[in-house]
Structure formats: structure tokens, C-alpha cells
Design a protein around this motif. Structure first.
Motif, mmCIF file in Angstrom:
data_model
loop_
_atom_site.group_PDB
_atom_site.id
_atom_site.type_symbol
_atom_site.label_atom_id
_atom_site.label_comp_id
_atom_site.label_asym_id
_atom_site.label_seq_id
_atom_site.Cartn_x
_atom_site.Cartn_y
_atom_site.Cartn_z
ATOM 1 N N GLY A 125 0.782 -1.232 0.000
ATOM 2 C CA GLY A 125 0.000 0.000 0.000
ATOM 3 C C GLY A 125 0.816 1.285 0.000
ATOM 4 O O GLY A 125 0.513 2.220 -0.750
ATOM 5 N N ASP A 126 1.856 1.338 0.835
ATOM 6 C CA ASP A 126 2.647 2.573 0.891
ATOM 7 C C ASP A 126 3.420 2.803 -0.404
ATOM 8 O O ASP A 126 3.552 3.943 -0.869
ATOM 9 N N CYS A 129 0.983 3.931 -3.107
ATOM 10 C CA CYS A 129 0.651 5.329 -2.838
ATOM 11 C C CYS A 129 1.763 6.251 -3.331
ATOM 12 O O CYS A 129 1.497 7.284 -3.962
ATOM 13 N N GLU A 150 -4.552 9.819 1.099
ATOM 14 C CA GLU A 150 -3.881 8.524 1.163
ATOM 15 C C GLU A 150 -2.405 8.701 1.544
ATOM 16 O O GLU A 150 -1.868 7.943 2.355
ATOM 17 N N HIS A 154 -0.434 7.290 4.952
ATOM 18 C CA HIS A 154 0.765 6.443 4.936
ATOM 19 C C HIS A 154 1.995 7.126 5.520
ATOM 20 O O HIS A 154 2.796 6.488 6.200
ATOM 21 N N PHE A 155 2.165 8.416 5.229
ATOM 22 C CA PHE A 155 3.433 9.088 5.542
ATOM 23 C C PHE A 155 3.294 10.234 6.534
ATOM 24 O O PHE A 155 4.304 10.807 6.937
ATOM 25 N N THR A 160 4.497 13.635 3.751
ATOM 26 C CA THR A 160 3.902 14.015 2.468
ATOM 27 C C THR A 160 4.599 15.245 1.899
ATOM 28 O O THR A 160 4.870 15.315 0.693
#
Length: 197
Positions: A125-126, A129, A150, A154-155, A160
Motif C-alpha cells: 500500500g505505501d 501510494c 492517502e 501512509h506518511f 507528504t
């Protein structure tokens, strides 16, 4: 042997590294700053950037922060760099970072897909993304609310921002090398990029 940069009939390097004796004092000082840092040598984007020593030093510090002091996992950082180098058609960054991405845990098939100009499938997933974020940012010059949400999931917000800056930094250095026709790294075992169809 190095891979030439560019896909047209002319691929000769426009701004090769000058000899130490051919450098100005400012160029020598800027070169020493890079050589005495974590990179240990003048290569890749720093060859053409040496034309503007102060710019090279500041860009070098930005890259050093993003590559060596960032919060993103190695696999995410290297994968995002691979997206940028594929999208910009840059041999140096592709041949440097595709092997680093695989070493950091990105599937070899994913890197091969990117190299062929395709979106990799079956990524964690990461990583998925990061690919979506980088491709969308490069294509649209921004990202949708869904892509942003998203990425934050994740981050985090700092991650981000770091991912965005990483994409921007590598786009810039790829452009500099594309204009200078800086070749890929000597002796790389990574396959060269082909032009997009």
C-alpha cells in the motif's frame, strides 16, 4: 562505459566535468564541499551544476537532506526517485536508483514495469501510494484530495511534504542533466531506459 543521455541523434555531453586546473576558485570550493560530504565525488547533476557553484552547493545540501536525513523509508524514497527518472527519461538517476530501490525492498518486477513505462502492479500500500502520488504530481502539477489523504495516511503530513519536495528535487536535477546530456553512471549494470513510444 556510460549510457548516453537523450534519445535523439545527438547524445554528446554538453557540460562535462572540467579538470581541477580548469576550475575557478569558486568551482574548486564547491567541488570540495561535495567531495567532503556524503557523496565523496562530483558526479551526475553536480557536473553541470558546477557551472554555478553557489547553486550547486545549495542544491547539494537540499539533496543531502532529502536523501540522507529524511524520514521516508528507503523503499519509498527510491521508488519515488525511479518514477521521476522514468518520467523525465533520465539515465543517470534511473541507473543509480533502480538498483537501490530493489536493494531497499521494491520488487524487481515493479522496477522493470516502471522502466517499461507501465504502472507497477501488486505493490504494498505505501509503495503504491508513492507511485500514484509521484505520477499524479508530475502529470498534473498537484494531487487530488483523495491522493493527498492517502499519502497523509501512509506518511503523515511531514512525510507528504518531504515526498513532494523529493519529487521536485529529483525532477529539477533530472532536467539539469537532460539539458546537459549528462550520461548515466559508468559501469552501471542497470538496463538503460528506452524512449517512451
Amino acid at each position: 562505459m556510460s549510457t548516453a543521455q537523450g534519445f535523439g541523434p545527438m547524445t554528446n555531453e554538453r557540460l562535462p566535468l572540467p579538470s581541477r586546473e580548469g576550475m575557478s576558485e569558486a568551482q574548486q570550493a564547491a567541488a570540495d564541499s561535495i567531495i567532503n560530504g556524503p557523496r565523496k565525488a562530483i558526479f551526475g547533476p553536480f557536473v553541470p551544476l558546477l557551472q554555478v557553484p553557489a547553486l550547486m552547493e545549495h542544491i547539494g545540501k537540499t539533496g543531502e537532506t532529502l536523501r540522507f536525513h529524511g524520514s521516508l523509508k528507503d523503499a519509498i524514497r527510491e521508488l519515488a526517485i525511479c518514477v521521476v527518472s522514468r518520467e523525465t527519461g533520465n539515465q543517470f538517476e534511473w541507473q543509480t536508483h533502480a538498483p537501490a530501490a530493489i536493494k531497499a525492498g521494491v520488487k524487481e518486477e515493479a522496477i522493470a514495469s516502471l522502466g517499461a513505462g507501465r504502472r507497477p502492479r501488486d505493490l504494498p500500500g505505501d509503495q503504491a501510494c508513492a507511485v500514484d502520488f509521484a505520477q499524479e504530481l508530475m502529470l498534473r502539477q498537484g494531487v487530488s484530495d483523495a491522493t493527498y489523504a492517502e499519502a497523509v495516511a501512509h506518511f503523515g503530513e511531514p512525510g507528504t511534504v518531504e515526498l513532494t519536495a523529493l519529487i521536485g528535487y529529483f525532477t529539477m536535477v533530472c532536467w539539469v542533466m537532460n539539458v546537459a546530456r549528462t550520461p548515466g553512471p559508468a559501469g552501471s549494470n542497470a538496463p538503460a531506459l528506452a524512449a517512451f513510444p
